[in-house]
Design a protein around this motif. Sequence first.
Motif, PDB file in Angstrom:
ATOM      1  N   ALA A  77       0.963  -1.367  -0.067  1.00 21.19           N
ATOM      2  CA  ALA A  77      -0.135   0.154   0.026  1.00 21.19           C
ATOM      3  C   ALA A  77       0.822   1.299   0.000  1.00 21.19           C
ATOM      4  CB  ALA A  77      -0.993  -0.085   1.127  1.00 21.19           C
ATOM      5  N   GLU A  78       2.050   1.263   0.887  1.00 22.46           N
ATOM      6  CA  GLU A  78       2.797   2.394   0.694  1.00 22.46           C
ATOM      7  C   GLU A  78       3.487   2.644  -0.417  1.00 22.46           C
ATOM      8  OE1 GLU A  78       4.128   2.264   5.881  1.00 22.46           O
ATOM      9  OE2 GLU A  78       5.062   1.227   4.277  1.00 22.46           O
ATOM     10  N   ALA A  79       3.781   1.573  -1.185  1.00 21.27           N
ATOM     11  CA  ALA A  79       4.701   1.626  -2.302  1.00 21.27           C
ATOM     12  C   ALA A  79       3.688   2.181  -3.516  1.00 21.27           C
ATOM     13  CB  ALA A  79       5.195   0.263  -2.931  1.00 21.27           C
ATOM     14  N   ASP A  82      -0.822   6.192  -5.916  1.00 21.71           N
ATOM     15  CA  ASP A  82      -2.239   6.517  -5.954  1.00 21.71           C
ATOM     16  C   ASP A  82      -3.074   6.112  -4.268  1.00 21.71           C
ATOM     17  OD1 ASP A  82      -5.131   6.904  -6.101  1.00 21.71           O
ATOM     18  OD2 ASP A  82      -5.246   5.477  -7.648  1.00 21.71           O
ATOM     19  N   HIS A  83      -3.287   7.073  -3.920  1.00 18.65           N
ATOM     20  CA  HIS A  83      -3.843   7.061  -2.372  1.00 18.65           C
ATOM     21  C   HIS A  83      -4.789   6.134  -2.262  1.00 18.65           C
ATOM     22  CE1 HIS A  83      -4.949   7.492   1.658  1.00 18.65           C
ATOM     23  NE2 HIS A  83      -5.879   8.348   1.402  1.00 18.65           N
ATOM     24  N   ALA A  84      -5.794   6.376  -3.085  1.00 13.52           N
ATOM     25  CA  ALA A  84      -7.200   5.503  -2.949  1.00 13.52           C
ATOM     26  C   ALA A  84      -7.042   4.014  -3.275  1.00 13.52           C
ATOM     27  CB  ALA A  84      -8.292   6.021  -4.157  1.00 13.52           C
ATOM     28  N   ARG A  85      -5.998   3.767  -4.195  1.00 14.41           N
ATOM     29  CA  ARG A  85      -5.474   2.462  -4.430  1.00 14.41           C
ATOM     30  C   ARG A  85      -4.949   1.691  -3.149  1.00 14.41           C
ATOM     31  NH1 ARG A  85      -3.469   2.464 -10.224  1.00 14.41           N
ATOM     32  NH2 ARG A  85      -1.360   2.901  -9.038  1.00 14.41           N
ATOM     33  N   ALA A  86      -4.047   2.493  -2.835  1.00 16.16           N
ATOM     34  CA  ALA A  86      -3.231   2.204  -1.387  1.00 16.16           C
ATOM     35  C   ALA A  86      -4.220   1.769  -0.173  1.00 16.16           C
ATOM     36  CB  ALA A  86      -2.245   3.293  -0.711  1.00 16.16           C
ATOM     37  N   GLN A  87      -5.103   2.709  -0.331  1.00 13.20           N
ATOM     38  CA  GLN A  87      -6.333   2.380   0.738  1.00 13.20           C
ATOM     39  C   GLN A  87      -6.995   1.031   0.518  1.00 13.20           C
ATOM     40  OE1 GLN A  87      -9.317   5.335   0.992  1.00 13.20           O
ATOM     41  NE2 GLN A  87      -8.392   6.074   3.112  1.00 13.20           N
ATOM     42  N   GLU A  88      -7.210   1.047  -0.607  1.00 15.88           N
ATOM     43  CA  GLU A  88      -7.859  -0.194  -1.054  1.00 15.88           C
ATOM     44  C   GLU A  88      -7.324  -1.518  -0.711  1.00 15.88           C
ATOM     45  OE1 GLU A  88      -9.900  -0.346  -4.828  1.00 15.88           O
ATOM     46  OE2 GLU A  88     -10.146  -2.580  -4.803  1.00 15.88           O
ATOM     47  N   ILE A  89      -5.897  -1.437  -1.153  1.00 13.09           N
ATOM     48  CA  ILE A  89      -5.069  -2.767  -0.844  1.00 13.09           C
ATOM     49  C   ILE A  89      -5.131  -3.051   0.702  1.00 13.09           C
ATOM     50  CG2 ILE A  89      -2.703  -3.384  -0.847  1.00 13.09           C
ATOM     51  CD1 ILE A  89      -2.178  -1.703  -3.401  1.00 13.09           C
ATOM     52  N   LEU A  90      -4.886  -2.020   1.469  1.00 14.10           N
ATOM     53  CA  LEU A  90      -4.746  -2.256   2.781  1.00 14.10           C
ATOM     54  C   LEU A  90      -5.925  -2.689   3.378  1.00 14.10           C
ATOM     55  CD1 LEU A  90      -2.852  -2.392   5.213  1.00 14.10           C
ATOM     56  CD2 LEU A  90      -3.564   0.296   5.701  1.00 14.10           C
ATOM     57  N   LEU A  91      -6.902  -2.015   3.085  1.00 14.61           N
ATOM     58  CA  LEU A  91      -8.504  -2.347   3.793  1.00 14.61           C
ATOM     59  C   LEU A  91      -8.935  -3.897   3.282  1.00 14.61           C
ATOM     60  CD1 LEU A  91     -10.242   0.846   3.638  1.00 14.61           C
ATOM     61  CD2 LEU A  91      -9.650  -0.453   5.700  1.00 14.61           C
ATOM     62  N   THR A  92      -8.674  -3.939   2.091  1.00 15.20           N
ATOM     63  CA  THR A  92      -9.128  -5.363   1.445  1.00 15.20           C
ATOM     64  C   THR A  92      -8.122  -6.481   2.592  1.00 15.20           C
ATOM     65  OG1 THR A  92      -9.280  -4.850  -0.753  1.00 15.20           O
ATOM     66  CG2 THR A  92      -8.971  -7.265  -0.349  1.00 15.20           C
ATOM     67  N   ARG A  93      -6.910  -6.366   2.698  1.00 13.44           N
ATOM     68  CA  ARG A  93      -6.196  -7.421   3.686  1.00 13.44           C
ATOM     69  C   ARG A  93      -6.600  -7.409   5.081  1.00 13.44           C
ATOM     70  NH1 ARG A  93      -4.229 -11.936   4.496  1.00 13.44           N
ATOM     71  NH2 ARG A  93      -2.025 -12.092   5.337  1.00 13.44           N
ATOM     72  N   PHE A 132      -2.167   4.021  10.117  1.00 18.33           N
ATOM     73  CA  PHE A 132      -3.208   4.930  10.223  1.00 18.33           C
ATOM     74  C   PHE A 132      -2.730   5.884   9.120  1.00 18.33           C
ATOM     75  CE2 PHE A 132      -3.623   4.361  14.986  1.00 18.33           C
ATOM     76  CZ  PHE A 132      -4.707   3.574  14.537  1.00 18.33           C
ATOM     77  N   ARG A 133      -1.508   5.933   8.485  1.00 17.14           N
ATOM     78  CA  ARG A 133      -1.120   7.120   7.651  1.00 17.14           C
ATOM     79  C   ARG A 133      -1.800   6.729   6.220  1.00 17.14           C
ATOM     80  NH1 ARG A 133       4.671   7.007   7.508  1.00 17.14           N
ATOM     81  NH2 ARG A 133       4.348   7.575   9.513  1.00 17.14           N
ATOM     82  N   VAL A 134      -1.673   5.491   5.954  1.00 12.39           N
ATOM     83  CA  VAL A 134      -2.431   4.870   4.901  1.00 12.39           C
ATOM     84  C   VAL A 134      -4.036   5.164   4.718  1.00 12.39           C
ATOM     85  CG1 VAL A 134      -2.821   2.885   3.336  1.00 12.39           C
ATOM     86  CG2 VAL A 134      -0.699   3.336   4.406  1.00 12.39           C
TER      87      VAL A 134
END
Lengths: 188, 188
Positions: A77-79, A82-93, A132-134
């Motif tokens: 997610a950090e890599a 695109d913030h929205a995509r990062a958020q989605e990666i993390l939230l899915t996991r 939290f940052r993500v």
Amino acid sequence: MSGFTPVPHSAAQTRIVTAALDLFAEHGVSGTSLQMIADAIGVTKAAVYHQFNTKEEIVVATIETELVRLEDALAAAEADEDHARAQEILLTRVIDLAVERRRLVGTLLNDPVIVRLLEERAPFQQFMRRLFRVLIGGDARPESRVRAAMIGAAIGGAVTSPVVADLEPATLHAQLISLTKRFLEISD
Amino acid sequence: MSGFTPVPHSAAQTRIVTAALDLFAEHGVSGTSLQMIADAIGVTKAAVYHQFNTKEEIVVATIETELVRLEDALAAAEADEDHARAQEILLTRVIDLAVERRRLVGTLLNDPVIVRLLEERAPFQQFMRRLFRVLIGGDARPESRVRAAMIGAAIGGAVTSPVVADLEPATLHAQLISLTKRFLEISD
DNA sequence: GTCTATATGAAGATAGAC
DNA sequence: GTCTATCTTCATATAGAC
């Protein structure tokens, strides 16, 4: 930058941590004695103390084994720029894990002993800050922060709720994903 | 029908319950001893045992004093035939209380000892069922139930989140109301 | 309603043998 | 890596005086 690096455990240590996690989920950390952990794996307290010097070390090891499950997704997610995509990666996991480890989530998020350790220990502190940052992104407005807090709490708390206790994991998972996405979209 | 009727407490009992609530919020129920409660109000353990026969009775009394705060709003919600309006009445009060008693919410919803008592004791069971009925309505679809679980958990969990720890109660309250309403509207 | 004193058990933790 | 045995402290809880 590297953040959180958990220590590897021997087989004996792994057995203890697994049993401890289970008991912590049912009775809380303070409600779980070393005798209960020893009984659960069929050894004496002294054998447990040979692997860990204190009860707190066992608690720390259990936190580590759970947090590490988020590490890959967090790094991915950090890599992503695109913030929205990062958020989605993390939230899915996060949703995957929350459903998978349903019984544990409440304890990890709420047990007073665990909360204290998450706040006190620098490696845990750093890891939580990265999470939290993500979730929040750069956005410090109260609305975004309350929304992030609600999403985190909603996922973590919903899986334990008696209201959904009888739902299949797959059903619960699908609904969480769908509702979380829609919640993210409102006010974006 | 009448549901949940808490017992009135003497002044001495009230002092104990108030101190206990505070300690439970910080250390959890299992992490709080009768000695800690006695010290907090400046008496001996024996004086505490004169008011309550067991530690469990103290825990029950603390649960009662908190649940009773929801009673009026719950009754008002149940009296409204319009389900959406009933939901709004209850959720508004829940949000009020969650913000007002921020430090306690996590314990009341998650402490293993309290959760066990909420499940075991018939009056608590009935009260919780009434709460959930208003939240879910007649709708038994997984989507509605996961949504209800998420809303409950989101409100309960968000107020404790470190992400919003520095927000003013009024700000937190306003954002929770606004976001909860929008979350209710999606998928209706 | 509060005290002192005490019973009883279980908690966390250690020493030292196998 | 696991055991028996032990230490110390603290837990819940009770008895009986003021």
